[in-house]
Scaffold this active site. Structure first.
Site, mmCIF file in Angstrom:
data_model
loop_
_atom_site.group_PDB
_atom_site.id
_atom_site.type_symbol
_atom_site.label_atom_id
_atom_site.label_comp_id
_atom_site.label_asym_id
_atom_site.label_seq_id
_atom_site.Cartn_x
_atom_site.Cartn_y
_atom_site.Cartn_z
ATOM 1 N N HIS A 45 -3.311 -5.680 1.515
ATOM 2 C CA HIS A 45 -2.534 -5.819 2.750
ATOM 3 C C HIS A 45 -2.427 -7.267 3.226
ATOM 4 O O HIS A 45 -3.247 -7.705 4.042
ATOM 5 C CB HIS A 45 -3.197 -5.011 3.860
ATOM 6 C CG HIS A 45 -3.050 -3.535 3.700
ATOM 7 N ND1 HIS A 45 -2.106 -2.797 4.380
ATOM 8 C CD2 HIS A 45 -3.723 -2.661 2.927
ATOM 9 C CE1 HIS A 45 -2.210 -1.518 4.043
ATOM 10 N NE2 HIS A 45 -3.185 -1.409 3.164
ATOM 11 N N GLU A 82 -0.480 -8.499 5.368
ATOM 12 C CA GLU A 82 -0.189 -8.593 6.812
ATOM 13 C C GLU A 82 -1.462 -8.566 7.658
ATOM 14 O O GLU A 82 -1.418 -8.889 8.844
ATOM 15 C CB GLU A 82 0.775 -7.469 7.233
ATOM 16 C CG GLU A 82 0.161 -6.098 7.480
ATOM 17 C CD GLU A 82 -0.216 -5.342 6.213
ATOM 18 O OE1 GLU A 82 -0.227 -5.943 5.130
ATOM 19 O OE2 GLU A 82 -0.522 -4.141 6.316
ATOM 20 N N CYS A 135 0.828 -1.200 0.000
ATOM 21 C CA CYS A 135 0.000 0.000 0.000
ATOM 22 C C CYS A 135 0.868 1.258 0.000
ATOM 23 O O CYS A 135 1.493 1.563 -0.996
ATOM 24 C CB CYS A 135 -0.971 -0.034 1.184
ATOM 25 S SG CYS A 135 -2.283 1.193 1.084
#
Lengths: 83, 226
Positions: B196, B198, B87
């Site tokens: 994302h 994560e 991002c």
């Protein structure tokens, strides 16, 4: 101190949805007849010392490497007169 | 023997903690890096996390790119060190010219926050080897400036060289060219994507998917077997 203005605009081929949103809002506010709006950025640099060719070259370099992203944006550098 | 994976914190980073946690869950050693510190503390790879570094002032990623830590990262990435930009991290990578193209405001001008289906188009990079080629994964997406763009010649080159790593499925959320969600450099060590991974590493959060884990297990395997 002299002022140098750097104008940064999205390249013509890059879609500018912010400008489009502004353009669409204008008639709602009674401002008719505006066919297109492109939104950009203006930087006013207050320069210490003389704005000679060397100073302008440095500012051009700053605009090219930092103030504008030349992948998507064009820029112009000009000295603001009459101060 | 494990691998040390650094995660940079810029002023305005939001997802650095989640990225550190994802690194740890994958079995690697997470190392917090600071934007003002040029020293990478012997890490073997770096994650540039999501957020709004320097408030996204000027352009997303534009100021971070000149931070002291990025000087070292740019130099070492050119030498082959694996770097993942997520991002805002992807925006930093394009501003740094480690990856081509640039990121623009979403074409519909709304902030996007949703689970996004992606297709893994290239599992040959340092960060995607644990996925199958063509695998479909679900990863959270949340951004304002996610519209990847580049000139046609650059896009053709990326496509021809298989450097489009991820593509959006079931609708393009931001108007990116050719539904591109993530790309890699020619060497395959630098990868950037808008979604994302994560945030998709533990069953207890979000929709319970763990499709993001593969990024972090891929890099661990790459580094330990190196």
């Amino acid at each position: 101190m002299a002022r140098v203005v750097v104008d940064v605009m999205l390249k013509p081929e890059i879609l500018d949805p912010q400008g489009q949103a502004v353009q669409r809002a204008l008639p709602r506010l009674g401002f008719e007849g505006i066919a297109d709006v492109r939104q950009g950025k203006r930087f006013e640099l207050e320069v210490e010392g003389p704005v000679d060719d060397a100073a302008l070259a440095r500012i051009h370099q700053a605009a090219e490497t930092f103030l504008a992203n030349t992948v998507i944006e064009d820029f112009t550098v000009r000295v603001e007169e009459g101060q | 023997m494990t691998a040390r994976v650094g995660v940079v914190t810029f002023p305005g980073s939001l997802d650095d903690r989640d990225a550190l946690r994802a690194v740890k869950l994958a079995g690697a050693e997470p190392v917090a890096l600071w934007h003002r510190d040029k020293d990478l503390h012997q890490v073997d790879a770096v994650v540039l996390p999501g957020g709004f570094s320097y408030g996204d002032y000027l352009r997303a990623g534009a100021i971070s790119r000149f931070s002291p830590v990025m000087e070292t990262i740019i130099e070492q990435a050119k030498g082959g060190m694996p770097v993942l930009g997520i991002c805002n991290g992807f925006q930093v990578l394009t501003e740094s010219h480690l990856l081509p193209g640039a990121m623009l405001r979403n074409n519909h001008l709304h902030f996007v926050c949703k689970d996004q289906k992606l297709r893994v188009e290239n599992n040959g990079t340092a960060w995607t080897s644990d996925y199958a080629q063509g695998q479909e994964i679900m990863i959270p997406l949340k951004n304002m400036d996610g519209r990847f763009t580049a000139d046609r010649r650059t896009i053709d080159e990326l496509e021809a060289e298989g450097r489009v790593v991820f593509r959006y499925l079931d609708g393009n959320p931001n108007g990116s060219i050719d539904d591109i969600a993530g790309i890699t450099n020619a060497a395959g060590n630098v990868v950037g994507l808008m979604p994302h991974p994560e945030h998709a590493v533990e069953p207890i959060v979000g929709t319970g998917g763990t499709d993001g884990t593969g990024f972090f297990t891929s890099i661990l395997k790459r580094l330990v077997n190196a």
